[in-house]
Design a protein around this motif. Structure first.
Motif, PDB file in Angstrom:
ATOM      1  N   TYR A  40     -77.704   4.732  -8.361  1.00  0.00           N
ATOM      2  CA  TYR A  40     -76.261   4.843  -8.609  1.00  0.00           C
ATOM      3  C   TYR A  40     -75.738   3.552  -9.234  1.00  0.00           C
ATOM      4  CZ  TYR A  40     -71.380   6.071  -7.661  1.00  0.00           C
ATOM      5  OH  TYR A  40     -70.052   6.372  -7.780  1.00  0.00           O
ATOM      6  N   PHE A  41     -76.198   2.418  -8.696  1.00  0.00           N
ATOM      7  CA  PHE A  41     -75.782   1.119  -9.241  1.00  0.00           C
ATOM      8  C   PHE A  41     -76.266   0.961 -10.676  1.00  0.00           C
ATOM      9  CE2 PHE A  41     -76.915  -3.289 -10.205  1.00  0.00           C
ATOM     10  CZ  PHE A  41     -75.700  -3.937 -10.001  1.00  0.00           C
ATOM     11  N   ASP A  42     -77.503   1.332 -10.925  1.00  0.00           N
ATOM     12  CA  ASP A  42     -78.069   1.198 -12.269  1.00  0.00           C
ATOM     13  C   ASP A  42     -77.300   2.070 -13.263  1.00  0.00           C
ATOM     14  OD1 ASP A  42     -80.234  -0.410 -13.282  1.00  0.00           O
ATOM     15  OD2 ASP A  42     -81.127   1.442 -14.010  1.00  0.00           O
ATOM     16  N   ALA A  43     -76.956   3.281 -12.844  1.00  0.00           N
ATOM     17  CA  ALA A  43     -76.184   4.179 -13.706  1.00  0.00           C
ATOM     18  C   ALA A  43     -74.810   3.585 -13.999  1.00  0.00           C
ATOM     19  CB  ALA A  43     -76.034   5.541 -13.034  1.00  0.00           C
ATOM     20  N   SER A  44     -74.181   2.975 -13.001  1.00  0.00           N
ATOM     21  CA  SER A  44     -72.869   2.358 -13.191  1.00  0.00           C
ATOM     22  C   SER A  44     -72.944   1.222 -14.202  1.00  0.00           C
ATOM     23  CB  SER A  44     -72.339   1.827 -11.850  1.00  0.00           C
ATOM     24  OG  SER A  44     -72.211   2.864 -10.907  1.00  0.00           O
ATOM     25  N   MET A  45     -73.985   0.398 -14.100  1.00  0.00           N
ATOM     26  CA  MET A  45     -74.133  -0.723 -15.025  1.00  0.00           C
ATOM     27  C   MET A  45     -74.388  -0.235 -16.453  1.00  0.00           C
ATOM     28  SD  MET A  45     -73.536  -3.461 -13.355  1.00  0.00           S
ATOM     29  CE  MET A  45     -72.309  -2.420 -12.539  1.00  0.00           C
ATOM     30  N   GLU A  46     -75.153   0.851 -16.581  1.00  0.00           N
ATOM     31  CA  GLU A  46     -75.406   1.373 -17.928  1.00  0.00           C
ATOM     32  C   GLU A  46     -74.123   1.917 -18.549  1.00  0.00           C
ATOM     33  OE1 GLU A  46     -78.329   4.270 -20.542  1.00  0.00           O
ATOM     34  OE2 GLU A  46     -78.745   3.927 -18.417  1.00  0.00           O
ATOM     35  N   MET A  47     -73.300   2.578 -17.749  1.00  0.00           N
ATOM     36  CA  MET A  47     -72.032   3.105 -18.265  1.00  0.00           C
ATOM     37  C   MET A  47     -71.136   1.967 -18.747  1.00  0.00           C
ATOM     38  SD  MET A  47     -72.265   6.405 -18.118  1.00  0.00           S
ATOM     39  CE  MET A  47     -70.579   6.978 -18.333  1.00  0.00           C
ATOM     40  N   VAL A  48     -71.091   0.873 -18.003  1.00  0.00           N
ATOM     41  CA  VAL A  48     -70.283  -0.282 -18.412  1.00  0.00           C
ATOM     42  C   VAL A  48     -70.844  -0.888 -19.693  1.00  0.00           C
ATOM     43  CG1 VAL A  48     -69.544  -2.615 -17.787  1.00  0.00           C
ATOM     44  CG2 VAL A  48     -69.511  -0.807 -16.069  1.00  0.00           C
ATOM     45  N   SER A  49     -72.163  -0.994 -19.782  1.00  0.00           N
ATOM     46  CA  SER A  49     -72.788  -1.617 -20.962  1.00  0.00           C
ATOM     47  C   SER A  49     -72.575  -0.794 -22.234  1.00  0.00           C
ATOM     48  CB  SER A  49     -74.286  -1.809 -20.719  1.00  0.00           C
ATOM     49  OG  SER A  49     -74.972  -0.566 -20.709  1.00  0.00           O
ATOM     50  N   ARG A  50     -72.283   0.503 -22.076  1.00  0.00           N
ATOM     51  CA  ARG A  50     -72.093   1.377 -23.222  1.00  0.00           C
ATOM     52  C   ARG A  50     -70.644   1.417 -23.693  1.00  0.00           C
ATOM     53  NH1 ARG A  50     -75.727   4.895 -24.803  1.00  0.00           N
ATOM     54  NH2 ARG A  50     -74.107   6.368 -25.421  1.00  0.00           N
ATOM     55  N   PHE A  51     -69.762   0.653 -23.050  1.00  0.00           N
ATOM     56  CA  PHE A  51     -68.340   0.685 -23.366  1.00  0.00           C
ATOM     57  C   PHE A  51     -68.056  -0.165 -24.610  1.00  0.00           C
ATOM     58  CE2 PHE A  51     -63.830  -0.523 -22.679  1.00  0.00           C
ATOM     59  CZ  PHE A  51     -63.285   0.748 -22.599  1.00  0.00           C
ATOM     60  N   HIS A  52     -68.413   0.362 -25.761  1.00  0.00           N
ATOM     61  CA  HIS A  52     -68.167  -0.358 -27.015  1.00  0.00           C
ATOM     62  C   HIS A  52     -68.348   0.579 -28.201  1.00  0.00           C
ATOM     63  CE1 HIS A  52     -72.332  -0.814 -28.697  1.00  0.00           C
ATOM     64  NE2 HIS A  52     -72.608  -0.408 -27.486  1.00  0.00           N
ATOM     65  N   LEU A  53     -67.842   0.138 -29.358  1.00  0.00           N
ATOM     66  CA  LEU A  53     -68.028   0.859 -30.609  1.00  0.00           C
ATOM     67  C   LEU A  53     -68.988   0.080 -31.492  1.00  0.00           C
ATOM     68  CD1 LEU A  53     -64.351   1.872 -31.495  1.00  0.00           C
ATOM     69  CD2 LEU A  53     -66.024   3.150 -30.159  1.00  0.00           C
ATOM     70  N   SER A  54     -69.684   0.808 -32.349  1.00  0.00           N
ATOM     71  CA  SER A  54     -70.533   0.171 -33.356  1.00  0.00           C
ATOM     72  C   SER A  54     -69.854   0.303 -34.710  1.00  0.00           C
ATOM     73  CB  SER A  54     -71.902   0.849 -33.398  1.00  0.00           C
ATOM     74  OG  SER A  54     -72.633   0.441 -34.547  1.00  0.00           O
ATOM     75  N   HIS A  55     -70.023  -0.683 -35.566  1.00  0.00           N
ATOM     76  CA  HIS A  55     -69.420  -0.655 -36.898  1.00  0.00           C
ATOM     77  C   HIS A  55     -70.497  -0.725 -37.989  1.00  0.00           C
ATOM     78  CE1 HIS A  55     -65.315  -1.144 -35.286  1.00  0.00           C
ATOM     79  NE2 HIS A  55     -65.930  -1.840 -34.342  1.00  0.00           N
ATOM     80  N   SER A  56     -71.715  -0.371 -37.614  1.00  0.00           N
ATOM     81  CA  SER A  56     -72.831  -0.347 -38.560  1.00  0.00           C
ATOM     82  C   SER A  56     -73.431   1.051 -38.590  1.00  0.00           C
ATOM     83  CB  SER A  56     -73.910  -1.353 -38.146  1.00  0.00           C
ATOM     84  OG  SER A  56     -73.381  -2.666 -38.112  1.00  0.00           O
ATOM     85  N   ARG A  57     -73.903   1.457 -39.762  1.00  0.00           N
ATOM     86  CA  ARG A  57     -74.480   2.794 -39.882  1.00  0.00           C
ATOM     87  C   ARG A  57     -75.780   2.898 -39.089  1.00  0.00           C
ATOM     88  NH1 ARG A  57     -78.397   5.155 -42.853  1.00  0.00           N
ATOM     89  NH2 ARG A  57     -78.568   3.599 -44.491  1.00  0.00           N
TER      90      ARG A  57
END
Length: 403
Positions: A40-57
């Motif tokens: 559960y902790f690992d899943a929470s950390m992954e969700m936080v780490s994915r909170f961003h946009l990419s500006h490269s193709r």
């Protein structure tokens, strides 16, 4: 201030994402033994780490394709490079020539890789090219401006580079520019005029069955758009000072239309991660890795699209001009036309793309076809099972008939 505010927020959150990424346990020697609270902790950390946009193709990632019974190797090459976009060629190691197709990707806040599924299917029987539009924030001011008519000019240059005998397939927004380009080339008797034109879920005439997208474009005056959604690129990027419609604004607008669905998908993602269901989680991650990769549009292109295509419907009313001359779809006489619409499309509704048939009044009946795909939304017109099994055969047959 709009872009500066977004950039400031992203800079503030970046260390938090990095910390969350480093705190994950999945990459440790005991990561495979995670369960219960640790998972559960690992899943929470992954969700936080994915909170961003990419500006490269993102990469297209198309390396092989089935051609008959042969697994052909695919090599991605730049066929023609221009300041605001390039034309990519997916070259295959086969000896038998196949009909060339230029796929015209939308310039609407996402990269051309959104059409990866479209390209993969077309590659089985065709020599495929695609428009790969640049992120406007990476284009120096010295490159000048880029508007709707520049888009049309780019398409003409791309088709001329491919040469005679090509086919053009436009998805969504650029159906207008594709039709305009073919009309101009037809009137000029350009030898590179495509032999077929497929328009898929595009706003040829937005007055037909207006959608929420059409309503949003018409409920505000043009000066509102220029004041509220246009920003200057920050100094850290090559296009510093250029006026753009930021990709993150477009993304947030799209998400707001179906926010509950996106929230549900992220809840499902967290659930899969916390239960160790990584294969199911990866499907959702792949989609959002693509969906959260955004590009900025030049302000000229965005504002002209709103005014000329969505507010004034210039092509449908006969008022669309290219370099000072009226564009005449009636000049199209030899390019076969196929229009495709989705029965559940809430972005480009029924009738908006079909309007091209009336505009192309000089085409003989046997050169006109329409396909209505029931029970698919906008995305399903050019991606997924229905595209592959039911829509693509219509496209393939049209191109084959013009060989």
């Amino acid at each position: 201030m709009l872009y500066m505010g977004y950039q400031f927020q992203d800079d503030v959150i970046a260390p938090v994402r990095m910390m969350a990424r480093n705190m994950r346990l999945g990459g440790t020697p005991w990561g495979q033994m995670l369960n219960g609270a640790a998972q559960y902790f690992d899943a929470s950390m992954e969700m936080v780490s994915r909170f961003h946009l990419s500006h490269s193709r993102p990469d297209f990632g198309i390396h092989k394709v089935k051609v008959g019974n042969f697994d052909a190797t695919v090599t991605e090459e730049v066929a023609l490079s221009l300041p605001f976009g390039q034309m990519l060629h997916f070259r295959k190691d086969i000896e038998t020539p196949q009909p060339p197709v230029l796929v015209v990707a939308p310039l609407s806040g996402h990269f051309a890789t959104l059409l990866r599924g479209t390209v993969e299917v077309l590659l089985r029987d065709h020599d495929v090219y695609i428009t790969d539009w640049a992120n406007a924030r990476d284009v120096p001011l010295s490159a000048g401006s880029f508007g709707v008519e520049d888009y049309v000019e780019y398409l003409i240059k791309f088709l001329e580079h491919i040469g005679p005998g090509s086919n053009i397939l436009a998805v969504c927004q650029p159906c207008v520019q594709a039709l305009a380009a073919v009309a101009v080339m037809s009137e000029d008797n350009n030898p590179a005029t495509p032999v077929s034109m497929t328009l898929m879920a595009g706003p040829i005439d937005v007055r037909e069955s207006p959608t929420m997208v059409n309503d949003l474009a018409n409920e505000k005056p043009m000066d509102w758009f220029e004041t509220n959604v246009i920003a200057r690129v920050p100094s850290r990027y090559p296009g510093a000072g250029r006026k753009v419609y930021p990709g993150f604004v477009q993304l947030y607008s799209f998400m707001a239309m179906n926010m509950e669905r996106h929230q549900d998908q992220h809840k499902k993602l967290f659930g899969h991660l916390s239960k160790g269901e990584f294969r199911e989680a990866q499907k959702i991650k792949d989609f959002y890795d693509e969906y959260f990769a955004v590009l900025d549009l030049s302000a000229e292109f965005y504002l002209e699209t709103i005014e000329r295509i969505f507010q004034k419907a210039e092509l449908a009313t006969g008022e669309f001009t290219y370099r000072g001359r009226k564009v005449k779809p009636s000049a199209i006489r030899r390019t076969a036309l196929l229009t495709v619409e989705g029965g559940r499309d809430d972005i480009c509704a029924l009738g908006q793309t079909t309007a091209a048939h009336e505009l192309c009044s000089s085409l003989r009946p046997h050169l006109k076809r329409h396909h209505l795909q029931a029970n698919v939304g906008h995305y399903g017109v050019f991606n997924g099972r229905r595209w592959e099994n039911e829509i693509y055969p219509q496209v393939k047959n049209l191109i084959l008939a013009m060989e």
